[in-house]
Design an enzyme around this catalytic site. Structure first.
Site, PDB file in Angstrom:
ATOM      1  N   LYS A   1     -37.165  24.773  21.341  1.00 58.68           N
ATOM      2  CA  LYS A   1     -36.842  25.761  22.596  1.00 58.68           C
ATOM      3  C   LYS A   1     -38.180  26.225  23.202  1.00 58.68           C
ATOM      4  O   LYS A   1     -38.185  26.097  24.529  1.00 58.68           O
ATOM      5  CB  LYS A   1     -35.993  26.800  22.114  1.00 58.68           C
ATOM      6  CG  LYS A   1     -34.521  26.352  21.611  1.00 58.68           C
ATOM      7  CD  LYS A   1     -33.825  27.548  20.841  1.00 58.68           C
ATOM      8  CE  LYS A   1     -32.291  26.923  20.586  1.00 58.68           C
ATOM      9  NZ  LYS A   1     -31.516  27.816  19.750  1.00 58.68           N
TER      10      LYS A   1
ATOM     11  N   ASP B   1     -27.251  32.598  25.733  1.00 57.91           N
ATOM     12  CA  ASP B   1     -26.699  31.920  24.507  1.00 57.91           C
ATOM     13  C   ASP B   1     -25.196  32.103  24.670  1.00 57.91           C
ATOM     14  O   ASP B   1     -24.211  31.310  24.139  1.00 57.91           O
ATOM     15  CB  ASP B   1     -26.970  32.458  23.083  1.00 57.91           C
ATOM     16  CG  ASP B   1     -27.753  31.335  22.348  1.00 57.91           C
ATOM     17  OD1 ASP B   1     -27.628  30.182  22.714  1.00 57.91           O
ATOM     18  OD2 ASP B   1     -28.358  31.793  21.355  1.00 57.91           O
TER      19      ASP B   1
ATOM     20  N   GLN C   1     -31.803  33.468  17.100  1.00 58.42           N
ATOM     21  CA  GLN C   1     -31.356  32.330  16.534  1.00 58.42           C
ATOM     22  C   GLN C   1     -30.342  32.546  15.365  1.00 58.42           C
ATOM     23  O   GLN C   1     -30.794  33.466  14.621  1.00 58.42           O
ATOM     24  CB  GLN C   1     -32.733  31.545  16.137  1.00 58.42           C
ATOM     25  CG  GLN C   1     -32.621  30.241  15.446  1.00 58.42           C
ATOM     26  CD  GLN C   1     -32.052  29.348  16.511  1.00 58.42           C
ATOM     27  OE1 GLN C   1     -32.356  29.316  17.687  1.00 58.42           O
ATOM     28  NE2 GLN C   1     -30.974  28.190  15.999  1.00 58.42           N
TER      29      GLN C   1
HETATM   30  N1  GUN Z   1     -27.801  28.202  15.408  1.00 56.46           N
HETATM   31  C1  GUN Z   1     -27.184  26.986  15.661  1.00 56.46           C
HETATM   32  N2  GUN Z   1     -27.042  26.797  16.966  1.00 56.46           N
HETATM   33  C2  GUN Z   1     -27.385  27.872  17.587  1.00 56.46           C
HETATM   34  C3  GUN Z   1     -27.499  28.026  18.928  1.00 56.46           C
HETATM   35  O1  GUN Z   1     -27.083  27.339  19.904  1.00 56.46           O
HETATM   36  N3  GUN Z   1     -27.991  29.517  19.408  1.00 56.46           N
HETATM   37  C4  GUN Z   1     -28.591  30.358  18.642  1.00 56.46           C
HETATM   38  N4  GUN Z   1     -29.108  31.289  18.944  1.00 56.46           N
HETATM   39  N5  GUN Z   1     -28.514  29.992  17.444  1.00 56.46           N
HETATM   40  C5  GUN Z   1     -28.101  28.883  16.805  1.00 56.46           C
END
Ligand code: GUN
Length: 285
Positions: A52, A119, A96
């Site tokens: 990311k 998100d 995350q």
């Molecule tokens: N953990 C697994 N998938 C995701 C996601 O799309 N966003 C975040 N923040 N954590 C995750």
């Protein structure tokens, strides 16, 4: 059978985002900013956050990662989020997941200001999605919709079977499909006779983390298969939840793993952060 190439589409989206970032800088003096909170040492989470961050760099975003130890307190994470909520240089905040067991995840996600919730995990944005209003939509299911759209696959009236009912993937996936006038079923770990459901599907969308869960005798001829799973096989290779070798002979379209839904998730994070930055810039102007 045709591959749904998420890698190619994500590159196209990155080019568009890069152009828009340059425009926003030139016209408003604004650089989109993303704050990522990463707790603990989970290698998968570290790898995702790394990807990311690199994507942010490629498109010209400002990004900052707050790395915290596994035994961090609830207060310490909450203080960081409050700081990011108040920081005018930060347009998007991403925590995350998963978080360690001592942390109340709901409280953390609810603390993120909805206008910075790139998100789409805050109940405010979840509510907007389920009522069909504009807001921030979770990146993975949003990426799936963009991928279907790119290949002119219209879900209207189609039987869509979503396998997996998580807040991150399955539930928002079902909401997006329903908003696009699909007929939607959600199957999960307690579903009796999964095959009975998937056999009836025009589109199967699966994201549960079980290697080879979807086999060729579970889908109808010409079905469209969206593999949202990501697993490490015994030989070290990344694989999805679909028995690709056999299912790909029977379906009309399928997403590869890797190179399908994964890159789209990151592209949608960029898109959501740009959207937040544009809204913030217009509010400042
Ligand atoms: N953990 C697994 N998938 C995701 C996601 O799309 N966003 C975040 N923040 N954590 C995750």
């Amino acid at each position: 059978m045709q591959l749904l190439d998420g890698r190619a589409l994500s590159q196209k989206i990155e080019i568009k985002v890069t152009t828009e970032v340059k425009k926003l800088k030139a016209q408003n003096g604004v650089t989109p900013g993303l704050a990522v909170i990463l707790v603990g040492n989970d290698p998968a989470s570290q790898a995702y956050v790394n990807m990311k961050k690199k994507a942010c760099d490629r498109v010209g975003f400002y990004s900052v990662t707050h790395e915290m130890p596994e035994d961090i307190s609830q207060d310490a994470i909450e203080n960081t989020i409050t700081m990011m909520n108040d920081n005018p240089n930060i347009d998007g905040i991403l925590v995350q997941l998963p978080l360690p067991s001592q942390i109340d995840e709901t409280r953390i996600l609810e603390l993120v200001t909805p206008s910075k919730d790139v998100d789409g995990f805050h109940p405010y944005n979840v509510g907007r999605l389920t009522t069909g209003l504009d807001g921030f939509v979770p990146c993975t299911p949003l990426g799936v919709m963009e991928l279907l759209n790119e290949y002119d696959i219209d879900v209207k009236g189609k039987n869509c079977v979503v396998v997996g009912a998580s807040n991150i993937v399955g539930k928002p996936m079902a909401a997006l499909l329903l908003n696009a006038d699909a007929t939607v079923e959600i199957c999960h770990i307690f579903t009796d006779d999964l095959k009975k459901h998937t056999l009836n599907a025009d589109i199967v969308l699966v994201g549960v983390g079980v290697i080879n869960l979807i086999k060729e005798d579970m889908i109808k001829d010409g079905a469209i298969i969206i593999d949202i799973g990501i697993n490490r096989a015994e030989n070290g290779k990344l694989v999805g939840d679909v028995d690709f070798a056999n299912v790909s002979k029977k379906c009309s379209y399928i997403t590869p793993v890797p190179g399908g839904v994964g890159p789209m998730t990151i592209a949608m994070l960029l898109k959501n952060t740009l959207k937040a930055a544009k809204i913030n810039a217009s509010e400042k102007a």
